[in-house]
Write an enzyme that holds these catalytic residues in place. Structure first.
Site, PDB file in Angstrom:
ATOM      1  N   HIS A  27       0.862  -1.255   0.080  1.00  0.00           N
ATOM      2  CA  HIS A  27      -0.194   0.206   0.187  1.00  0.00           C
ATOM      3  C   HIS A  27       0.777   1.513  -0.091  1.00  0.00           C
ATOM      4  CE1 HIS A  27      -4.179  -1.352   1.468  1.00  0.00           C
ATOM      5  NE2 HIS A  27      -4.314  -0.794   0.242  1.00  0.00           N
TER       6      HIS A  27
ATOM      7  N   ARG B  77      -8.989  -6.936 -18.564  1.00  0.00           N
ATOM      8  CA  ARG B  77      -9.092  -7.988 -17.817  1.00  0.00           C
ATOM      9  C   ARG B  77     -10.190  -8.559 -17.122  1.00  0.00           C
ATOM     10  NH1 ARG B  77      -4.814  -8.285 -12.695  1.00  0.00           N
ATOM     11  NH2 ARG B  77      -6.218  -6.820 -11.752  1.00  0.00           N
TER      12      ARG B  77
ATOM     13  N   GLU C 127       0.770 -14.584 -14.911  1.00  0.00           N
ATOM     14  CA  GLU C 127       1.153 -14.339 -13.655  1.00  0.00           C
ATOM     15  C   GLU C 127       1.567 -15.588 -12.671  1.00  0.00           C
ATOM     16  OE1 GLU C 127      -1.995 -11.175 -12.242  1.00  0.00           O
ATOM     17  OE2 GLU C 127      -3.070 -12.634 -13.287  1.00  0.00           O
TER      18      GLU C 127
ATOM     19  N   ARG D   7       2.947 -10.975  -1.765  1.00  0.00           N
ATOM     20  CA  ARG D   7       3.415  -9.615  -1.976  1.00  0.00           C
ATOM     21  C   ARG D   7       3.064  -8.830  -1.074  1.00  0.00           C
ATOM     22  NH1 ARG D   7      -0.751  -8.994  -7.232  1.00  0.00           N
ATOM     23  NH2 ARG D   7      -1.003  -6.681  -6.765  1.00  0.00           N
TER      24      ARG D   7
ATOM     25  N   CYS E 152       2.345  -5.484 -17.411  1.00  0.00           N
ATOM     26  CA  CYS E 152       1.478  -4.477 -16.849  1.00  0.00           C
ATOM     27  C   CYS E 152       1.605  -4.551 -15.253  1.00  0.00           C
ATOM     28  CB  CYS E 152       0.181  -4.780 -17.222  1.00  0.00           C
ATOM     29  SG  CYS E 152      -0.525  -6.637 -16.706  1.00  0.00           S
TER      30      CYS E 152
HETATM   31  C1  PEP Z   1      -0.110  -8.201 -11.750  1.00  0.00           C
HETATM   32  O1  PEP Z   1      -0.272  -9.379 -11.035  1.00  0.00           O
HETATM   33  O2  PEP Z   1       0.824  -7.900 -11.884  1.00  0.00           O
HETATM   34  C2  PEP Z   1      -0.909  -7.598 -11.973  1.00  0.00           C
HETATM   35  C3  PEP Z   1      -0.893  -6.621 -13.028  1.00  0.00           C
HETATM   36  O3  PEP Z   1      -2.370  -7.851 -11.431  1.00  0.00           O
HETATM   37  P1  PEP Z   1      -2.730  -7.230 -10.163  1.00  0.00           P
HETATM   38  O4  PEP Z   1      -1.552  -6.274  -9.320  1.00  0.00           O
HETATM   39  O5  PEP Z   1      -4.195  -6.617 -10.060  1.00  0.00           O
HETATM   40  O6  PEP Z   1      -2.927  -8.540  -9.053  1.00  0.00           O
HETATM   41 MG    MG Z   2      -2.291 -10.085 -10.716  1.00  0.00          MG
END
Ligand code: PEP
Ligand code: MG
Length: 626
Positions: free
Chosen positions: A253, A396, A489, A523, A560
């Site tokens: 965040h 998406r 991913e 993450r 992305c």
């Molecule tokens: C990612 O996982 O890199 C992505 C772009 O999707 P999100 O961050 O929305 O999970």
């Molecule tokens: Mg993602």
């Protein structure tokens, strides 16, 4: 009670643990030695005597003692938001308060509480007036409503009448209310619980007569454990020159918020930074993820000169934001925008977006109190396509589940939500939701360029089922410029890219999730996420496999995830052959400028070298020397 077997069992005491036994004074003299002897003898069971290793074990497990960083110390953290900042440290840590449990008298405690509530209300009033953003003002309105909640104040008053102190009564009630909301395992309620605890602490600070440490007058570097959403609401961007956190990673965040506000930030720098003395001069480099404590004068001067040069570069980049991104030797890469709402798309185009590379549709779903129906969705998607005026839109499909629940779509609790029913796994289980989303998308597109991609694909079959659904709908709704692809991913999707590339039109690499799944680091993990660096050579290998596979079949690859906007990563992604980068709108001009500074052939060589490194740190070091 030592007399109750069930109570004793519910202690859950295990071999080697220390027990504390308390007895009424009248029986303590006899009872305690008898109990102690009985426990040591095994309470009627045959037990092995404990070997005297307990202390050694404790020593091994003890946390290393933290010491404040020395003058001139260089501390490495995660580069979270670019830019160089300097200023005195302003440390904000959650403080522990001592307060008496019993009150002086009912009228005195009532008066104290009233005064504290009024002061906090006043404080919030001032913050509200200062906040330009509606979203931030709304947080404060919620806080004021909580302060005035009659249920809360009634319960507190009941405790005051029983002789508790204002502080003890207030905190007991806040804690119980927050716990109750947290126990419901609902993301929205959990956020409200965090707000409750937030105002709870503020009132307590007033009751204990401890005001916040006043922030320095000049722009300062804010040092915190982690920055939560309501901390951000309190930030005054005019006065916060930089943000430094002890915990968190680049996708935490704090990092996302700092980038959005344009404040340089280093996150996950370790708990020792919380021990820096308030007012210590700090020099923070948000691009390289470095912090210097009390820098020497010449070092500061060099850094500030670099900041000025960077500012000039940014201004120059902004001036050329609408031009394409082409390297010095003529290689072009597209720069698109990541968005989460349909409003403001014109501004995104004006910031230089050549298209939208990731529309996170779950954010549109989350912005509605109930699931948006087909017509509502169609209007949202149409607005984006209208704003793009012929530029491509990569959408998406709904990516919820796991850590991103929808309030109106209850999902069974999972032990491991990141490895659970999320993304495409969930939408394939609820095909009517996906179908209505796809229909809305196709209807909104007509003859405009629409690219649809599916999140979290890990198996060929998932892709085929999703594609079949679109193809079926295409028979009823005609579109003329549609491509279908998947997000990369999950490592299995990258490794399967040579097979998938025969069937998809494109890939888009979501480096945030790809990194977490490749490195097995959550993450959002409070202490480990700092190591979840997308420049890890293992992640780069997977991107390399993906690009090679795609290009062998004439397909394109975008990136992305947050990595696409990391200035150090741009050269590598370009060198690996990525065709499109999709980043937050405010990063577009800078990413384009970065590309214009590069030589494609050189970037390719650099990428080959990076693939041979052993760690993300080694890759970053390599990029430093380029
Ligand atoms: C990612 O996982 O890199 C992505 C772009 O999707 P999100 O961050 O929305 O999970
Ligand atoms: Mg993602």
């Amino acid at each position: 009670s030592a007399k109750s077997l069930s109570k004793l069992l519910s202690l859950g005491a295990r071999r080697g643990q220390m027990l504390e036994i308390i007895a009424e004074p009248a029986i303590a003299g006899d009872a305690l030695p008898a109990l102690l002897a009985a426990i040591e003898a095994g309470l009627g069971e045959e037990v092995e005597a404990l070997a005297p290793v307990v202390e050694a074990v404790i020593e091994v497990m003890a946390e290393p003692e933290l010491v404040p960083p020395a003058v001139g110390a260089l501390i490495h953290g995660v580069a979270a938001a670019p830019g160089i900042a300097s200023g005195p440290a302003h440390i904000q840590v959650l403080r522990e308060f001592d307060y008496p449990l019993r009150g002086e008298s009912l009228p005195i405690e009532r008066q104290r509480l009233q005064q504290a509530l009024a002061n906090v209300n006043h404080e919030i009033e001032a913050l509200t007036q200062r906040s330009p953003a509606k979203a931030i003002r709304e947080i404060f309105v919620t806080h004021q409503e909580m302060l005035a909640d009659p249920d809360l104040t009634d319960e507190v008053d009941q405790r005051l009448r029983q002789g508790e102190s204002a502080a003890a009564a207030w905190m007991a009630v806040i804690d119980a209310a927050a716990r109750q909301q947290e126990s419901l395992h609902d993301a929205l309620l959990a956020e409200r619980a965090a707000d409750l605890r937030d105002i709870g602490r503020r009132v307590l600070a007033q009751l204990c007569g401890e005001a916040d440490v006043p922030a320095p007058q000049q722009p300062y570097v804010l040092v915190m454990e982690e920055v939560g959403p309501s901390d951000v609401a309190r930030l005054d961007p005019q006065r916060v020159a930089g943000i430094l956190t002890a915990r968190g990673g680049a996708t935490a965040h704090s990092a996302i918020v700092a980038r959005a506000l344009g404040i340089p930030a280093v996150v996950g720098a370790g708990d020792a930074v919380l021990l820096i003395a308030p007012g210590t001069p700090l020099l923070l480099d948000g691009q390289r993820g470095r912090l210097t404590v009390a820098p020497a004068a010449d070092q500061l001067e060099r850094a500030l000169a670099e900041r000025d040069r960077r500012e000039q570069r940014l201004q120059a980049a902004k001036a050329r934001r609408l031009e394409p991104a082409i390297t010095r030797d003529g290689h072009a890469i597209e720069v698109f925008a990541n968005i989460g709402e349909s409003a403001g798309i014109e501004a995104v185009v004006d910031q230089g977006a050549e298209g939208v590379g990731l529309l996170r549709t779950e954010l549109i779903f989350m912005a509605h109190p109930q699931a948006p129906d087909e017509a509502v969705q169609e209007a949202e998607y149409r607005r984006v396509l209208d704003g793009l005026a012929g530029r491509p839109l990569v959408v998406r499909t709904l990516d919820v589940g796991g850590d991103k629940p929808l309030p109106y779509w209850p999902i069974a609790k999972e032990e491991n939500p990141f490895l659970g029913v999320r993304g495409i796994r969930l939408t394939l289980q609820r095909p009517q939701v996906m179908e209505s989303q796809l229909r809305a998308l196709l209807r909104a597109a007509g003859d405009r360029p629409l690219r649809i991609m599916f999140p979290m694909v890990g198996q060929l079959e998932e892709w085929r089922q999703a594609r079949a659904m679109v193809e079926r709908l295409r028979e009823e709704i005609s579109v003329s410029d549609l491509q279908l692809g998947i997000m990369i991913e999950v490592p299995s999707a990258a490794l399967l890219a040579p097979v998938l590339a025969q069937e998809v039109d494109f890939f888009s690499v979501g480096t945030n999730d790809l990194t977490q799944y490749t490195l097995a680091i959550d993450r959002g993990h409070p202490s480990l996420s700092a190591q979840a660096d997308g420049l890890h050579p293992a992640v780069l290998q997977l991107i390399d496999i993906t690009v090679r596979a795609a290009h062998a079949h004439g397909k394109w690859v975008g990136v992305c995830g947050e990595l696409a906007a990391d200035p150090q990563a741009v050269a590598l992604l370009l060198g690996l052959g990525v065709d499109e980068l999709s980043v937050a709108a405010r990063s577009i001009a800078e990413v384009k400028a970065e590309v214009r500074d590069l030589n494609f052939e050189h970037a390719q060589k650099l990428a080959r070298q990076a693939l041979l490194q052993g760690s993300a740190g080694a890759v970053r070091a390599l990029l430093e020397t380029r």
